[in-house]
Design a protein around this motif. Structure first.
Motif, PDB file in Angstrom:
ATOM      1  N   LEU A   1      -7.182 -16.432  -2.978  1.00 28.55           N
ATOM      2  CA  LEU A   1      -6.586 -16.228  -1.667  1.00 28.55           C
ATOM      3  C   LEU A   1      -7.536 -16.691  -0.566  1.00 28.55           C
ATOM      4  N   GLN A   2      -8.817 -16.426  -0.746  1.00 28.95           N
ATOM      5  CA  GLN A   2      -9.802 -16.851   0.244  1.00 28.95           C
ATOM      6  C   GLN A   2      -9.894 -18.371   0.328  1.00 28.95           C
ATOM      7  N   GLY A   3      -9.549 -19.047  -0.764  1.00 25.92           N
ATOM      8  CA  GLY A   3      -9.590 -20.501  -0.777  1.00 25.92           C
ATOM      9  C   GLY A   3      -8.289 -21.157  -0.349  1.00 25.92           C
ATOM     10  N   ALA A   4      -7.281 -20.341  -0.031  1.00 28.77           N
ATOM     11  CA  ALA A   4      -5.988 -20.896   0.384  1.00 28.77           C
ATOM     12  C   ALA A   4      -6.047 -21.223   1.872  1.00 28.77           C
ATOM     13  N   SER A   5      -6.213 -22.491   2.198  1.00 27.00           N
ATOM     14  CA  SER A   5      -6.437 -22.900   3.593  1.00 27.00           C
ATOM     15  C   SER A   5      -5.248 -22.601   4.504  1.00 27.00           C
ATOM     16  N   LYS A   6      -4.051 -22.508   3.942  1.00 24.30           N
ATOM     17  CA  LYS A   6      -2.862 -22.284   4.761  1.00 24.30           C
ATOM     18  C   LYS A   6      -2.724 -20.825   5.199  1.00 24.30           C
ATOM     19  N   VAL A   7      -3.516 -19.932   4.600  1.00 25.91           N
ATOM     20  CA  VAL A   7      -3.393 -18.498   4.874  1.00 25.91           C
ATOM     21  C   VAL A   7      -4.453 -18.071   5.879  1.00 25.91           C
ATOM     22  N   ARG A   8      -4.044 -17.436   6.959  1.00 23.61           N
ATOM     23  CA  ARG A   8      -4.970 -16.949   7.977  1.00 23.61           C
ATOM     24  C   ARG A   8      -5.391 -15.524   7.642  1.00 23.61           C
ATOM     25  N   LEU A   9      -6.352 -15.401   6.744  1.00 26.99           N
ATOM     26  CA  LEU A   9      -6.802 -14.081   6.339  1.00 26.99           C
ATOM     27  C   LEU A   9      -7.421 -13.303   7.501  1.00 26.99           C
ATOM     28  N   ASP A  10      -7.956 -14.016   8.470  1.00 30.79           N
ATOM     29  CA  ASP A  10      -8.561 -13.336   9.619  1.00 30.79           C
ATOM     30  C   ASP A  10      -7.523 -12.614  10.466  1.00 30.79           C
ATOM     31  N   ARG A  11      -6.239 -12.917  10.250  1.00 26.92           N
ATOM     32  CA  ARG A  11      -5.173 -12.287  11.037  1.00 26.92           C
ATOM     33  C   ARG A  11      -4.423 -11.216  10.227  1.00 26.92           C
ATOM     34  N   LEU A  12      -4.870 -11.004   8.988  1.00 28.78           N
ATOM     35  CA  LEU A  12      -4.196 -10.047   8.116  1.00 28.78           C
ATOM     36  C   LEU A  12      -5.172  -8.948   7.706  1.00 28.78           C
ATOM     37  N   ARG A  13      -4.694  -7.725   7.655  1.00 27.73           N
ATOM     38  CA  ARG A  13      -5.533  -6.621   7.212  1.00 27.73           C
ATOM     39  C   ARG A  13      -5.613  -6.595   5.694  1.00 27.73           C
ATOM     40  N   ARG A  14      -6.806  -6.275   5.194  1.00 25.64           N
ATOM     41  CA  ARG A  14      -7.001  -6.167   3.743  1.00 25.64           C
ATOM     42  C   ARG A  14      -7.625  -4.823   3.405  1.00 25.64           C
ATOM     43  N   TYR A  15      -7.123  -4.199   2.336  1.00 23.27           N
ATOM     44  CA  TYR A  15      -7.686  -2.948   1.843  1.00 23.27           C
ATOM     45  C   TYR A  15      -7.821  -3.030   0.334  1.00 23.27           C
ATOM     46  N   TRP A  16      -8.857  -2.386  -0.187  1.00 20.08           N
ATOM     47  CA  TRP A  16      -9.141  -2.411  -1.620  1.00 20.08           C
ATOM     48  C   TRP A  16      -8.964  -1.003  -2.197  1.00 20.08           C
ATOM     49  N   VAL A  17      -8.236  -0.912  -3.303  1.00 15.62           N
ATOM     50  CA  VAL A  17      -8.062   0.356  -4.000  1.00 15.62           C
ATOM     51  C   VAL A  17      -9.107   0.404  -5.112  1.00 15.62           C
ATOM     52  N   GLU A  18     -10.076   1.285  -4.960  1.00 19.12           N
ATOM     53  CA  GLU A  18     -11.181   1.393  -5.911  1.00 19.12           C
ATOM     54  C   GLU A  18     -11.401   2.848  -6.284  1.00 19.12           C
ATOM     55  N   TRP A  19     -11.626   3.086  -7.574  1.00 14.23           N
ATOM     56  CA  TRP A  19     -11.774   4.434  -8.106  1.00 14.23           C
ATOM     57  C   TRP A  19     -13.206   4.670  -8.573  1.00 14.23           C
ATOM     58  N   ASP A  20     -13.793   5.774  -8.119  1.00  7.56           N
ATOM     59  CA  ASP A  20     -15.060   6.192  -8.688  1.00  7.56           C
ATOM     60  C   ASP A  20     -14.808   7.440  -9.533  1.00  7.56           C
ATOM     61  N   GLU A  21     -15.862   7.981 -10.115  1.00  7.38           N
ATOM     62  CA  GLU A  21     -15.680   9.111 -11.028  1.00  7.38           C
ATOM     63  C   GLU A  21     -15.167  10.350 -10.303  1.00  7.38           C
ATOM     64  N   ALA A  22     -15.554  10.536  -9.040  1.00  2.00           N
ATOM     65  CA  ALA A  22     -15.081  11.695  -8.286  1.00  2.00           C
ATOM     66  C   ALA A  22     -13.559  11.624  -8.074  1.00  2.00           C
ATOM     67  N   LEU A  23     -13.047  10.425  -7.774  1.00  2.00           N
ATOM     68  CA  LEU A  23     -11.607  10.268  -7.568  1.00  2.00           C
ATOM     69  C   LEU A  23     -10.838  10.440  -8.867  1.00  2.00           C
ATOM     70  N   LEU A  24     -11.375   9.909  -9.964  1.00  3.62           N
ATOM     71  CA  LEU A  24     -10.722  10.086 -11.263  1.00  3.62           C
ATOM     72  C   LEU A  24     -10.725  11.556 -11.672  1.00  3.62           C
ATOM     73  N   SER A  25     -11.810  12.255 -11.363  1.00  7.78           N
ATOM     74  CA  SER A  25     -11.875  13.687 -11.645  1.00  7.78           C
ATOM     75  C   SER A  25     -10.810  14.438 -10.857  1.00  7.78           C
ATOM     76  N   GLN A  26     -10.609  14.035  -9.615  1.00  3.49           N
ATOM     77  CA  GLN A  26      -9.580  14.645  -8.778  1.00  3.49           C
ATOM     78  C   GLN A  26      -8.192  14.397  -9.359  1.00  3.49           C
ATOM     79  N   LEU A  27      -7.951  13.165  -9.827  1.00  2.00           N
ATOM     80  CA  LEU A  27      -6.665  12.828 -10.441  1.00  2.00           C
ATOM     81  C   LEU A  27      -6.417  13.671 -11.686  1.00  2.00           C
ATOM     82  N   LEU A  28      -7.427  13.773 -12.549  1.00  2.00           N
ATOM     83  CA  LEU A  28      -7.292  14.545 -13.783  1.00  2.00           C
ATOM     84  C   LEU A  28      -6.985  16.009 -13.470  1.00  2.00           C
TER      85      LEU A  28
END
Length: 453
Positions: A244-271
């Motif tokens: 996506l970063q290499g797609a020249s037609k896409v203006r990533l600077d105009r779009l919001r991006r968020y990452w869904v990442e899990w650490d052990e504390a979050l997995l513990s909460q889920l369990l």
């Protein structure tokens, strides 16, 4: 009764006996199948309300996550907060989950593919309006006769069985703009188009470039991505990020991006949440249901071997309960070490250890879905091994990491290795990634794309 049916019956009896009155907490791993109780067991990894956004100022958003890490859970939660399912967010939710017409004709131009996307979105949007008006008929009371005529015209063009998606007679871009204005005329602030299952199609599975090619007509059309009153929410596999970063037609600077990442504390909460929900508050830990010393380690081991993936956590839990039902003797209810070892053996066959990927620039690494923050020295150590194709003799490695061999003791090296293992290894005492070859050097296993020295 078959063996499988007998095992299921035995497991069901055990679940009831120990207090899981709502069934197996690990039986379902798909958010689509858990809509009824998803709000109770949903875990916000840190960006939920930012992804939800402000419907009065809608903004296109990209949500990036490895497969099995909750993209669909986020999308279903968003759906349930919008019309027609909920009323927390004053926006119309339009799920966009199937893309068959785009796969059927590979000769379409970029513009034709855009029209094909918008035609499908409009069909889904009109269905969402139908669902909304059926549930809240009063929502039409402020709609003008002109807007009602617009609705009728759109229905004729996009819900007719004779409609050909993307046909030249249609003007999907103009029609989508009219659709947004219609929704706002109903008293809603905006339209949320929720684009999901992009990596679950046969044509795109395990092919991030195919995912990017599929959504490029939408992302590359900046006026559409910034259309007032509309926001596209794309739920994308993390593997597509670099492309996506290499797609020249896409203006990533105009779009919001968020990452869904899990650490052990979050997995513990889920369990813990799932155990509490399915037992109506009686069970908070699998340790309550296990013999000692397994009772002291089972939750931690389950979380660590999930490697940052809620899907793998649930699958390993399911294997554990099935293995317990299979090996349970007499009236013994507590989980045994034998059941855990049997489940873990099956799990490793299905899920070999995920690859270790070391960031060449930033002091961090990733194992599967798990992001690991490193100190500069830890990063330098792993990067030196990475650049040596995963193996380096001890003295040479010391020189690469400390820039000298003078004054660097074996204890200093051992302490550094121990700290790294505590971060990257599921079980630091039984390493599988960073191995010591006695009196020779160090080796990295399960290394992703080793670089030439």
């Amino acid at each position: 009764m078959t063996t499988g049916e007998a095992l299921s019956q035995k497991l069901e009896q055990w679940l009831q006996a120990v207090g899981f009155v709502k069934g197996n907490p690990f039986a379902t791993i798909n958010a689509e199948d858990e809509r009824a109780f998803l709000p109770e067991c949903f875990v916000d990894t840190g960006h939920y309300f930012s992804i939800l956004g402000d419907p009065q100022k809608p903004q296109t958003t990209l949500v990036l996550a490895p497969r099995g890490c909750g993209k669909t859970a986020y999308r279903v939660m968003l759906e349930q907060q919008c019309y027609p399912q909920g009323a927390l967010v004053n926006a119309l939710a339009v799920p966009y989950l199937t893309f068959d017409p785009l796969f059927e004709d590979q000769s379409l131009t970029l513009r034709e593919r855009l029209h094909c996307h918008l035609s499908a979105i409009l069909r889904q949007g009109l269905q969402a309006i139908a669902d909304t008006t059926a549930r809240y008929p009063e929502i039409l009371r402020h709609v003008t006769p002109t807007q009602l005529q617009t609705l009728s015209s759109l229905q004729q063009r996009y819900t007719s069985s004779s409609t050909v998606p993307g046909s030249p007679a249609q003007q999907p871009l103009e029609d989508f703009t009219a659709f947004v204005r219609l929704v706002q005329g109903m008293g809603l602030d905006s339209v949320y188009v929720l684009v999901d299952r992009l990596d679950e199609q046969p044509e795109t599975a395990d092919d991030p470039q195919a995912v990017i090619d599929l959504i490029l007509p939408l992302l590359a059309h900046l006026p559409l991505m910034e259309l007032p009153g509309a926001a596209f929410k794309f739920f994308l596999p993390l593997t597509a990020e670099m492309l996506l970063q290499g797609a020249s037609k896409v203006r990533l600077d105009r779009l919001r991006r968020y990452w869904v990442e899990w650490d052990e504390a979050l997995l513990s909460q889920l369990l813990e949440k799932r155990l509490i929900i399915f037992s109506e508050g009686h069970i908070k830990s699998l340790g309550q249901l296990a013999f000692s010393p397994l009772s002291e380690t089972i939750d931690r081991d389950l979380i660590q071997w999930a490697n940052g993936s809620p899907r793998q956590l649930l699958h390993l839990g399911e294997l554990l309960l099935l293995e317990h039902a299979r090996t349970m003797q007499g009236d013994t209810l507590l989980l045994t070490q034998e059941a855990w070892e049997g489940a873990f053996t099956h799990f490793q066959r299905e899920f070999p250890p995920p690859r270790l990927r070391i960031d060449p620039l930033l002091p961090r690494a990733r194992i599967g879905a798990r992001l690991i923050e490193l100190t500069p020295l830890e990063h330098k150590f792993l990067l030196a091994l990475h650049q040596s194709r995963g193996w380096c003799e001890k003295e040479a490695l010391i020189l690469k990491v400390w820039d000298t061999t003078e004054g660097v003791t074996d204890q200093a090296v051992s302490r550094l290795v121990r700290r790294i293992r505590e971060k990257i290894e599921p079980l630091p005492g039984a390493p599988i990634y960073l191995l010591t070859e006695h009196n020779q050097g160090f080796r990295l296993e399960y290394l992703e794309e080793p670089q030439a020295p």
